[in-house]
Motif scaffolding. Structure first.
Motif, PDB file in Angstrom:
ATOM      1  N   ARG A   1      -4.779  54.633  87.637  1.00 13.68           N
ATOM      2  CA  ARG A   1      -3.888  54.601  86.478  1.00 13.68           C
ATOM      3  C   ARG A   1      -2.649  55.478  86.712  1.00 13.68           C
ATOM      4  O   ARG A   1      -1.526  55.083  86.428  1.00 13.68           O
ATOM      5  N   LYS A   2      -2.868  56.674  87.246  1.00 17.24           N
ATOM      6  CA  LYS A   2      -1.758  57.594  87.543  1.00 17.24           C
ATOM      7  C   LYS A   2      -0.876  57.031  88.658  1.00 17.24           C
ATOM      8  O   LYS A   2       0.350  57.146  88.610  1.00 17.24           O
TER       9      LYS A   2
ATOM     10  N   LYS B   1      -8.122  57.469  94.251  1.00 16.85           N
ATOM     11  CA  LYS B   1      -8.488  58.638  93.461  1.00 16.85           C
ATOM     12  C   LYS B   1      -8.235  58.432  91.967  1.00 16.85           C
ATOM     13  O   LYS B   1      -9.087  58.734  91.141  1.00 16.85           O
ATOM     14  N   ASN B   2      -7.048  57.921  91.619  1.00 20.42           N
ATOM     15  CA  ASN B   2      -6.700  57.748  90.206  1.00 20.42           C
ATOM     16  C   ASN B   2      -5.722  56.576  90.076  1.00 20.42           C
ATOM     17  O   ASN B   2      -4.505  56.768  90.077  1.00 20.42           O
TER      18      ASN B   2
END
Length: 66
Positions: free
Chosen positions: A46-47, A43-44
Motif C-alpha cells: 500500500r505504501k 514489505k508494504n
C-alpha cells in the motif's frame, strides 16, 4: 494525495544529504533484502503504491530549473 509542487523543507533536505552512506551500509549488512529493488512492494504494498503515485504527481523546486 498531493498534486503539484512539494513544500520545500531545508531541514529535511539537509538530513537527506548528510545521513547517507554509512547508515545504508550498516542496514544492508544487518537486514536481508534491504536496499534491493522491489522490496517495498513485498514489505508494504500500500505504501509502495502511494509513493509511486506521489513521485509521479508532484515535483520539487529544484525540478523547475532542470
Amino acid at each position: 494525495m498531493k498534486f503539484g509542487m512539494r513544500t520545500p523543507s531545508l531541514k529535511k533536505s539537509f538530513r537527506a544529504r548528510t545521513t547517507g552512506k554509512a547508515k545504508r551500509q550498516i542496514k544492508k549488512a544487518l537486514i536481508p533484502g534491504y536496499g534491493r529493488k522491489g522490496m517495498g512492494w513485498i514489505k508494504n504494498p500500500r505504501k509502495a503504491l502511494y509513493n509511486k503515485v506521489y513521485r509521479k504527481t508532484t515535483f520539487g523546486w529544484q525540478d523547475l530549473f532542470k
